[in-house]
Design a protein around this motif. Sequence first.
Motif, PDB file in Angstrom:
ATOM      1  N   ILE A 107      75.607 170.008  26.093  1.00 12.84           N
ATOM      2  CA  ILE A 107      75.870 170.881  24.945  1.00 12.84           C
ATOM      3  C   ILE A 107      75.900 170.094  23.651  1.00 12.84           C
ATOM      4  O   ILE A 107      75.420 170.547  22.627  1.00 12.84           O
ATOM      5  N   ARG A 112      78.761 165.158  26.224  1.00 11.57           N
ATOM      6  CA  ARG A 112      77.911 164.209  26.962  1.00 11.57           C
ATOM      7  C   ARG A 112      78.676 162.898  27.189  1.00 11.57           C
ATOM      8  O   ARG A 112      78.752 162.392  28.307  1.00 11.57           O
ATOM      9  N   ARG A 128      79.258 164.745  37.203  1.00 12.27           N
ATOM     10  CA  ARG A 128      77.858 165.111  37.032  1.00 12.27           C
ATOM     11  C   ARG A 128      77.616 165.542  35.594  1.00 12.27           C
ATOM     12  O   ARG A 128      78.196 166.548  35.136  1.00 12.27           O
ATOM     13  N   TYR A 129      76.801 164.761  34.876  1.00 10.94           N
ATOM     14  CA  TYR A 129      76.294 165.245  33.590  1.00 10.94           C
ATOM     15  C   TYR A 129      75.129 166.142  33.923  1.00 10.94           C
ATOM     16  O   TYR A 129      74.185 165.720  34.600  1.00 10.94           O
ATOM     17  N   ASP A 131      72.037 168.081  32.840  1.00  8.44           N
ATOM     18  CA  ASP A 131      71.046 168.242  31.784  1.00  8.44           C
ATOM     19  C   ASP A 131      70.248 169.514  32.027  1.00  8.44           C
ATOM     20  O   ASP A 131      69.832 169.780  33.157  1.00  8.44           O
ATOM     21  N   ALA A 132      70.025 170.254  30.987  1.00  8.97           N
ATOM     22  CA  ALA A 132      69.183 171.445  31.073  1.00  8.97           C
ATOM     23  C   ALA A 132      67.957 171.221  30.194  1.00  8.97           C
ATOM     24  O   ALA A 132      68.025 170.482  29.214  1.00  8.97           O
ATOM     25  N   PRO A 133      66.848 171.842  30.535  1.00 10.02           N
ATOM     26  CA  PRO A 133      65.620 171.545  29.791  1.00 10.02           C
ATOM     27  C   PRO A 133      65.622 172.164  28.397  1.00 10.02           C
ATOM     28  O   PRO A 133      66.190 173.233  28.195  1.00 10.02           O
ATOM     29  N   GLN A 134      64.957 171.477  27.488  1.00 10.51           N
ATOM     30  CA  GLN A 134      64.687 172.045  26.163  1.00 10.51           C
ATOM     31  C   GLN A 134      63.210 172.406  26.056  1.00 10.51           C
ATOM     32  O   GLN A 134      62.719 172.720  24.976  1.00 10.51           O
ATOM     33  N   GLY A 141      59.444 172.127  31.870  1.00 14.44           N
ATOM     34  CA  GLY A 141      60.902 172.229  31.933  1.00 14.44           C
ATOM     35  C   GLY A 141      61.383 172.861  33.224  1.00 14.44           C
ATOM     36  O   GLY A 141      62.453 172.508  33.743  1.00 14.44           O
ATOM     37  N   PHE A 144      61.375 170.265  35.993  1.00 14.29           N
ATOM     38  CA  PHE A 144      62.480 169.321  35.743  1.00 14.29           C
ATOM     39  C   PHE A 144      63.821 169.942  36.130  1.00 14.29           C
ATOM     40  O   PHE A 144      64.632 169.335  36.830  1.00 14.29           O
ATOM     41  N   ASN A 147      64.436 170.378  39.821  1.00 11.51           N
ATOM     42  CA  ASN A 147      64.808 169.095  40.446  1.00 11.51           C
ATOM     43  C   ASN A 147      66.240 168.697  40.105  1.00 11.51           C
ATOM     44  O   ASN A 147      66.944 168.110  40.938  1.00 11.51           O
ATOM     45  N   GLU A 148      66.672 169.008  38.891  1.00 14.46           N
ATOM     46  CA  GLU A 148      68.075 168.743  38.530  1.00 14.46           C
ATOM     47  C   GLU A 148      69.008 169.584  39.409  1.00 14.46           C
ATOM     48  O   GLU A 148      70.051 169.108  39.865  1.00 14.46           O
ATOM     49  N   GLU A 151      69.188 167.980  42.733  1.00 12.04           N
ATOM     50  CA  GLU A 151      70.077 166.799  42.701  1.00 12.04           C
ATOM     51  C   GLU A 151      71.540 167.229  42.727  1.00 12.04           C
ATOM     52  O   GLU A 151      72.367 166.596  43.388  1.00 12.04           O
TER      53      GLU A 151
END
Lengths: 391, 429
Positions: A107, A112, A128-129, A131-134, A141, A144, A147-148, A151
Amino acid sequence: MGARPVQEIVAFCQEIFEDLHFAKAREWKAARPGRKVIGYMPVYVPREIVHAAGMLPLGILGGGADMEVIHGDAYYQSYICRIPRSTIELAITGKLDFVDGMMFPSICDVIRNLSGIWKLLFKDKYVRYFDAPQNFRDEVGGVFYANELRELREGLERLGGRTITDGEIRRSIAVYNENRRWVNRVYDFRAASPWKAPSAEVYLLMRAGMVLPPEEHTLLMREYLAAAEAVDRPMRDNCRVLLTGAFCEQPPLNLIKSLEISGCYIVDDDFMLVHRWLLEEVPVDGDPIWNLSRAFLRHSAQTAAKYEPDMAEKGSYLIDSIRRRGADGVIFAAPSFCDPALLDQPMMIRRLEALKIPYITLKYAENSGQMQPIREQSGTFADSIKLWSAS
Amino acid sequence: MSQREVVKSISQLMQKEMIGRNYDRITGGAAKVSSTFVPGNLNELLMCFDIANNLPEINAIQNAMRKKSGEMITEAERAGHSEDVCTYVKADIGMMAKGNIAPNGKPFPDPDVLLLSYTGCFTFMKWFELLREQYKCPTVMLHVPYAADGRPTRNMRDYIVKQLKEDVIPTLEKVSGIRFDIDRLRGYLRKSAVAEDDLVWMLESSKRRPSPIDCYFGGVYYMGPIFTAFRGTDEAIEYYRLLRDEIEDRIARGLCAQTPDGDMPEEKYRLVVEGPPNWTSFRDFWQMFHEAGAVVVASTYTKVGGVYDYDGFRHDPDHPLETLADYCLGVYTNRSLPTRVDMLVRNLQEYDADGLLINSIKSCNSFSAGQLVMMREIERRTGKPGAFIETDLVDPRYFSAANVKNRLESYFQMIDQKRRSGGSAASAM
């Protein structure tokens, strides 16, 4: 539960809201050996995966207005917002000792970096950080993000010591679809008759959903709606406003109450966007990971933490919401030092000015104590709308 | 203080000339112009399309050093930008409001493309959303995921490469009218790696006693070409070779670090510094150090554009797009706090430093959030003292010279006390 009056339901929610030891979540965990609780911060995490792992997603929104921050201030400079320092305070004073892992969504830089602080301070916890796609194209995206999600699933499998099946994720998607339906019904009900569902009540109802399992929260919302519909409450001569910018650090409950007392019905807001992040039902058949990914890319809320690739679309969600909810004006309520909200605000304001939609801006911290200036500001705003609007 | 004559080396003059020439190219009207950010900037890729590289942080820094940023920030705040947010952004927006004049005195052209390299800083995204409204030019996002677990994953790298292939390169082709040639990119990357070797040699030269360079205040000059518009060029190779020759000469003559007031007569304190410098009072700030005999032997700000001296990264011409992805992923502020702690611990130990100083920047959460925890962790792991000062990047209202000087003096006294009690590295002299 079905027969409880509104006041009792709200009192139940308020108790959850005020309880910084998270007794309800502790009880859930203690009810069965091996259960795990995963904390998460604003603005969005895919709670379906956590739920599918048999774990409880627990929304952490800082320490609120009444918690005294003693240690947390030693972790953060004065020019950083309050939510990370009160969250640290919760952790180092043992209030989160039952939480087995924490998720920090992408965010802003403060949240972060809080993920790194957690790793340094709480080495035995799952961190767990997220991450979301931009980039919002399926093959870029979308891949990606899928796959996140995988994980995350693998990480929770290791933590829980068991696999998470596709079937379990599908069932959790269905649970959260149902939960979102009722969240949206509550929001629709408030927008249609805000005097029957005061924003402070709706807020507490949604806060309860940060702690309770989603199934329980859904039942609570159904119960509240039935009870609220049945109660006859006086309609005030308030204007209708949309509140935006409060998607991370939360305002004090008194601030929400003050806005309504001063003459502003809040008919939409962005508190706890996680409840309403996905705008459409997520399909329950097919690949659940891919379904969650596509839902994020194509049907998720617009907010300052997300990039808007099309300049023409920037702020359109706000304008749409104003029209859909029949709002007379907008209150930009941003936490002090909140980069996403404050950097986004001038762009949003330009959209409103072009359409001659009235607005005011105010800043708060979760522990802001003085409500009189806010009441005066929002009261004047409400008066000006009533005096000068087309009606 | 600004009236004092500044002592400059040949490499500094060359660097100044290079930066000036880049501004002439940007404002000359012949080249297409991109705006992009320093961290993880894709200079080699932009060169493949003959696009000039304009970096808004550098413009803000130039304006701050010329004492112009304060009024620009005020202008932006008058236009509705919050006093709480990044002052680079406000200096940039204020500069536009005041005519958008480049440091060479000519007006900046509107950029032909905004290359939003979203690397290590959330604000970048909002910054270019704001600029996009002003310029209404093509804007292409390159989202670089945060290396939260200390190292990039395959998924992150693939995601960046795909964005390069499917979004960034096609946009740059369209803007420039030049077809992408991967062999041209390989050629530039090969040159980048040569300059990067000498850059790392420079960074590591301060392991010596006395250090021949200051790796924070001096370091911002030394890193100029590699982190702006020159990585991948013959000029950058030449610059870093010249810089290396100069430093070798200083080593041979046993000189302490060079400052604007000449060579430091002695080196009393060796520091590692975390965080960007203050730019509005840059020279005064530096003076507080060198007058006390303090030299910065390593700094994280010299890694802000990319990290070369931690895990051996060099641009790799054999894997051109993947190496660009790795470069972006490895930027200092895109690394997790535990990794940043590890880097600083290694710096303190390998550079035989007396302690860690954190210059915490009010308007840079990417650097600042978490620094107090980092400091405690580093003190615990090294036994070396840390100190904390607060300033801002380009907002003169947040530089309190007396406070900073008091803190520094106390810190130097603390180091002296530690030495007397045998708790820190022995004095250099």
